[in-house]
Design a protein around this motif. Structure first.
Motif, PDB file in Angstrom:
ATOM      1  N   UNK A 252       0.917  -1.324   0.365  1.00 26.24           N
ATOM      2  CA  UNK A 252       0.236  -0.588   0.385  1.00 26.24           C
ATOM      3  C   UNK A 252       0.168   1.256   0.198  1.00 26.24           C
ATOM      4  N   UNK A 253       2.537   1.149   0.007  1.00 26.40           N
ATOM      5  CA  UNK A 253       2.847   2.445   0.405  1.00 26.40           C
ATOM      6  C   UNK A 253       3.319   2.857  -0.923  1.00 26.40           C
ATOM      7  N   UNK A 254       3.432   2.759  -2.136  1.00 24.55           N
ATOM      8  CA  UNK A 254       3.710   2.285  -3.017  1.00 24.55           C
ATOM      9  C   UNK A 254       2.508   3.187  -3.545  1.00 24.55           C
ATOM     10  N   UNK A 255       1.346   3.576  -3.490  1.00 23.82           N
ATOM     11  CA  UNK A 255       0.574   4.458  -3.755  1.00 23.82           C
ATOM     12  C   UNK A 255       0.688   5.620  -3.630  1.00 23.82           C
ATOM     13  N   UNK A 256       1.095   6.368  -2.515  1.00 25.43           N
ATOM     14  CA  UNK A 256       0.958   7.470  -1.756  1.00 25.43           C
ATOM     15  C   UNK A 256       2.675   7.672  -3.151  1.00 25.43           C
ATOM     16  N   UNK A 257       3.713   6.930  -2.504  1.00 24.37           N
ATOM     17  CA  UNK A 257       4.925   7.288  -3.354  1.00 24.37           C
ATOM     18  C   UNK A 257       4.761   7.324  -4.335  1.00 24.37           C
ATOM     19  N   UNK A 258       4.080   6.931  -5.705  1.00 22.92           N
ATOM     20  CA  UNK A 258       3.900   7.995  -6.742  1.00 22.92           C
ATOM     21  C   UNK A 258       2.931   8.812  -6.812  1.00 22.92           C
ATOM     22  N   UNK A 259       1.577   9.203  -6.013  1.00 19.20           N
ATOM     23  CA  UNK A 259       1.747  10.788  -5.697  1.00 19.20           C
ATOM     24  C   UNK A 259       2.241  11.565  -5.533  1.00 19.20           C
ATOM     25  N   UNK A 260       3.110  11.271  -4.172  1.00 21.24           N
ATOM     26  CA  UNK A 260       4.796  12.290  -4.208  1.00 21.24           C
ATOM     27  C   UNK A 260       5.309  12.211  -5.488  1.00 21.24           C
ATOM     28  N   UNK A 261       5.188  11.957  -6.044  1.00 20.34           N
ATOM     29  CA  UNK A 261       6.386  12.120  -7.359  1.00 20.34           C
ATOM     30  C   UNK A 261       6.577  13.791  -7.570  1.00 20.34           C
ATOM     31  N   UNK A 262       6.212  14.268  -7.947  1.00 22.42           N
ATOM     32  CA  UNK A 262       6.234  15.402  -7.984  1.00 22.42           C
ATOM     33  C   UNK A 262       6.605  16.587  -7.131  1.00 22.42           C
ATOM     34  N   UNK A 263       6.849  16.380  -5.238  1.00 21.55           N
ATOM     35  CA  UNK A 263       7.983  17.274  -4.294  1.00 21.55           C
ATOM     36  C   UNK A 263       8.845  15.934  -4.069  1.00 21.55           C
ATOM     37  N   UNK A 264       8.763  14.815  -4.778  1.00 20.20           N
ATOM     38  CA  UNK A 264       9.955  14.366  -4.670  1.00 20.20           C
ATOM     39  C   UNK A 264      11.450  14.183  -5.474  1.00 20.20           C
ATOM     40  N   UNK A 265      10.931  14.635  -6.262  1.00 19.78           N
ATOM     41  CA  UNK A 265      12.178  15.015  -7.429  1.00 19.78           C
ATOM     42  C   UNK A 265      12.989  15.774  -7.272  1.00 19.78           C
ATOM     43  N   UNK A 266      13.179  16.901  -6.873  1.00 15.11           N
ATOM     44  CA  UNK A 266      14.354  17.820  -5.746  1.00 15.11           C
ATOM     45  C   UNK A 266      14.897  16.814  -4.751  1.00 15.11           C
ATOM     46  N   UNK A 267      14.421  16.512  -3.615  1.00 11.29           N
ATOM     47  CA  UNK A 267      14.613  15.332  -2.641  1.00 11.29           C
ATOM     48  C   UNK A 267      15.817  14.674  -3.374  1.00 11.29           C
ATOM     49  N   UNK A 410      13.143  21.770  10.303  1.00 11.17           N
ATOM     50  CA  UNK A 410      13.208  21.225   9.154  1.00 11.17           C
ATOM     51  C   UNK A 410      12.604  21.688   7.882  1.00 11.17           C
ATOM     52  N   UNK A 411      12.987  22.065   7.159  1.00 15.87           N
ATOM     53  CA  UNK A 411      12.297  22.068   5.967  1.00 15.87           C
ATOM     54  C   UNK A 411      11.700  21.305   4.736  1.00 15.87           C
ATOM     55  N   UNK A 412      10.834  21.983   3.832  1.00 15.83           N
ATOM     56  CA  UNK A 412      10.010  20.803   3.731  1.00 15.83           C
ATOM     57  C   UNK A 412      11.152  20.025   2.703  1.00 15.83           C
ATOM     58  N   UNK A 413      11.869  20.219   1.808  1.00 15.28           N
ATOM     59  CA  UNK A 413      12.630  19.258   1.218  1.00 15.28           C
ATOM     60  C   UNK A 413      13.276  18.902   2.082  1.00 15.28           C
ATOM     61  N   UNK A 414      13.680  19.026   3.652  1.00 14.31           N
ATOM     62  CA  UNK A 414      14.903  17.813   3.853  1.00 14.31           C
ATOM     63  C   UNK A 414      13.196  16.865   4.580  1.00 14.31           C
ATOM     64  N   UNK A 415      12.280  17.286   5.036  1.00 12.61           N
ATOM     65  CA  UNK A 415      11.306  16.307   5.551  1.00 12.61           C
ATOM     66  C   UNK A 415      11.119  15.270   3.824  1.00 12.61           C
ATOM     67  N   UNK A 416      11.201  15.686   2.751  1.00 11.36           N
ATOM     68  CA  UNK A 416      11.332  14.461   1.454  1.00 11.36           C
ATOM     69  C   UNK A 416      12.165  13.728   1.495  1.00 11.36           C
ATOM     70  N   UNK A 417      13.510  14.290   1.794  1.00  9.57           N
ATOM     71  CA  UNK A 417      14.615  13.839   2.163  1.00  9.57           C
ATOM     72  C   UNK A 417      13.932  12.741   2.821  1.00  9.57           C
ATOM     73  N   UNK A 418      13.481  12.790   4.210  1.00  8.39           N
ATOM     74  CA  UNK A 418      13.719  11.775   5.352  1.00  8.39           C
ATOM     75  C   UNK A 418      12.883  10.653   4.786  1.00  8.39           C
ATOM     76  N   UNK A 419      11.563  11.439   3.869  1.00 16.64           N
ATOM     77  CA  UNK A 419      10.475  10.271   3.383  1.00 16.64           C
ATOM     78  C   UNK A 419      11.213   9.173   2.511  1.00 16.64           C
TER      79      UNK A 419
END
Length: 455
Positions: A252-267, A410-419
């Motif tokens: 089930x975790x792959x769905x939210x990762x696919x949905x987060x594709x755009x903010x994960x790009x800079x991470x 932390x900043x949003x980009x740091x959070x996306x990196x941890x995610x």
């Protein structure tokens, strides 16, 4: 290629100069927050021939007769603005007006407008041109795949719901993957062939492959050297359906990762940036949607906590020949009480932050970046604040009654990196789930499992 524009906030009439770097994605929804009133402003680009946009722009510049006045470089690019109105602005941008750099693919640093110092150029200087080109190629794979993400999610849903017939049809029609038989091991093989392909850009392939080989070697070695004890461990997983439920939740975790594709790009770029140090530079993400993704981290942390039960069981088998036997004296209270779990059932209830303590000299090295129990606690207990203008996240990890004294930022980009790091660790341990599943389904492990008649 970059497109400059000036927008006026519909809420407060504040002007913002925007430099929008074009990605190779055909649909590019960019967002930022008005610094004056906090309203969200969106600039959405729809691009024809996105992968050749830079080539077309360069050719237009070289062929221009008037070198002092370059041609418009937005052929094939349509855009619309929401939350603001596009207005005539000065070119080049002048100081004294709010400025925002936007790009889907690269981190953006707050600051004043500098001609030519685009997010791509900043990233190239930090990482080197070769690594920046690799990042571009990796995102090229995302661009080629993202429209198929809904089909991958649908395939996973069919598997989790037990609709193996429609699953086989969809696998063949949408992904050209044949399910060899109705046996669960063949259905699993088809599922993971598809999932592995589409999740590839978000993972570290060498690390995942290395982990998969290590898991396979370790389990096969235990089946040979400690056959009965390993059989008891597999029987426990089978009887409790622990592995079945954990596999379902991992998928089930792959769905939210696919949905987060755009903010994960800079991470993803931070894999390649040797100068990155978390929290030191307030780097911006051009999709301002923290609220949409904060629960994802908590859910993945819960799955990770359950995966560690498998790691502990195998660790106990290797060290002490019994999946329930934890080492004594690892964590003793001031009054001399040994806190070692009585067995895997007890260990499963241990808080995530304490679980690694009982993995004495573990056979499997955990990623320390993925183990952020403070952030998980802050999200789980709704003790978290987000500033949309600065993209700063403040969380309070401790139980302090009515006070909020101990805070982390932390900043949003740091959070996306941890995610991203946590996702990679959960995905890596998903290979262990697959390995143990095959040990139950196939020899030499299958004959060790006592199953009800007819199963």
């Amino acid at each position: 290629m970059n497109i400059n524009m000036t927008v006026r906030c519909d809420e407060c009439s504040n002007h913002t100069n925007c430099r929008c770097g074009m990605s190779n994605r055909d649909h590019q929804p960019l967002k930022f927050t008005c610094r004056n009133c906090g309203s969200t402003i969106g600039i959405t680009f729809d691009v024809q021939g996105a992968d050749s946009l830079d080539t077309v722009a360069l050719a237009a510049m070289l062929s221009s007769k008037n070198k002092r006045k370059p041609p418009k470089l937005n052929q094939g690019v349509r855009h619309r603005v929401t939350g603001a109105t596009e207005v005539e602005g000065e070119s080049p941008f002048k100081p004294g007006i709010d400025f925002v750099d936007l790009h889907l693919d690269f981190p953006v640093v707050f600051g004043e407008y500098e001609m030519g110092n685009t997010p791509y150029m900043q990233a190239s200087m930090r990482s080197g041109a070769e690594r920046a080109a690799f990042h571009r190629d990796r995102l090229g794979l995302v661009n080629a795949q993202y429209k198929k993400y809904p089909q991958v999610i649908k395939l996973i849903g069919m598997y989790n719901s037990g609709f193996h017939g429609p699953f086989a049809v969809l696998a063949r029609k949408s992904f050209k993957v044949e399910v060899r038989s109705k046996r669960l091991e063949d259905i699993n093989a088809a599922l993971y062939t598809v999932v592995s392909h589409y999740v590839l850009p978000f993972t570290l392939p060498d690390t995942s492959q290395g982990a998969s080989r290590k898991f396979t070697h370790t389990v096969l070695d235990l089946l040979q050297s400690k056959r009965e004890a390993t059989g008891a461990f597999l029987q426990k997983l089978y009887d409790t359906e622990y592995l079945v439920g954990l596999q379902r939740d991992c998928l089930k975790i792959y769905k939210p990762i696919f949905h987060a594709e755009m903010p994960l790009r800079p991470a993803l770029f931070l894999d390649l940036d040797p100068s990155y140090v978390e929290g030191q530079v307030p780097m911006r993400v051009s999709t301002n949607d923290f609220e949409e993704y904060k629960e994802v981290y908590k859910d993945m942390a819960e799955i990770y906590s359950r995966q560690l039960v498998l790691v502990a069981g195998i660790n106990n088998l290797i060290k002490r020949g019994d999946h329930d036997a934890f080492a004594s004296g690892v964590w003793v209270t001031a009054k001399g009480k040994d806190q070692a779990p009585d067995g895997l059932e007890d260990y499963a209830d241990v808080a995530l932050g304490n679980k690694p303590r009982f993995l004495d000299d573990p056979w499997f090295t955990l990623d320390p970046v993925a183990q952020d129990n403070k952030l998980r606690n802050g999200i789980a207990h709704a003790k978290i604040d987000y500033n949309e203008v600065t993209q700063k996240i403040t969380y309070y990890p401790k139980l302090e009654g009515m006070q909020r004294a101990s805070k982390e930022e932390i900043f949003l980009l740091d959070y996306m990196r941890r995610m991203l790091a946590l996702f990679r660790e959960v995905h890596r341990l998903h290979h262990l789930i697959k390995c143990l599943n095959y040990a139950i389904l196939l020899e030499p492990g299958a004959s060790l499992i006592k199953k009800p008649p007819g199963v």
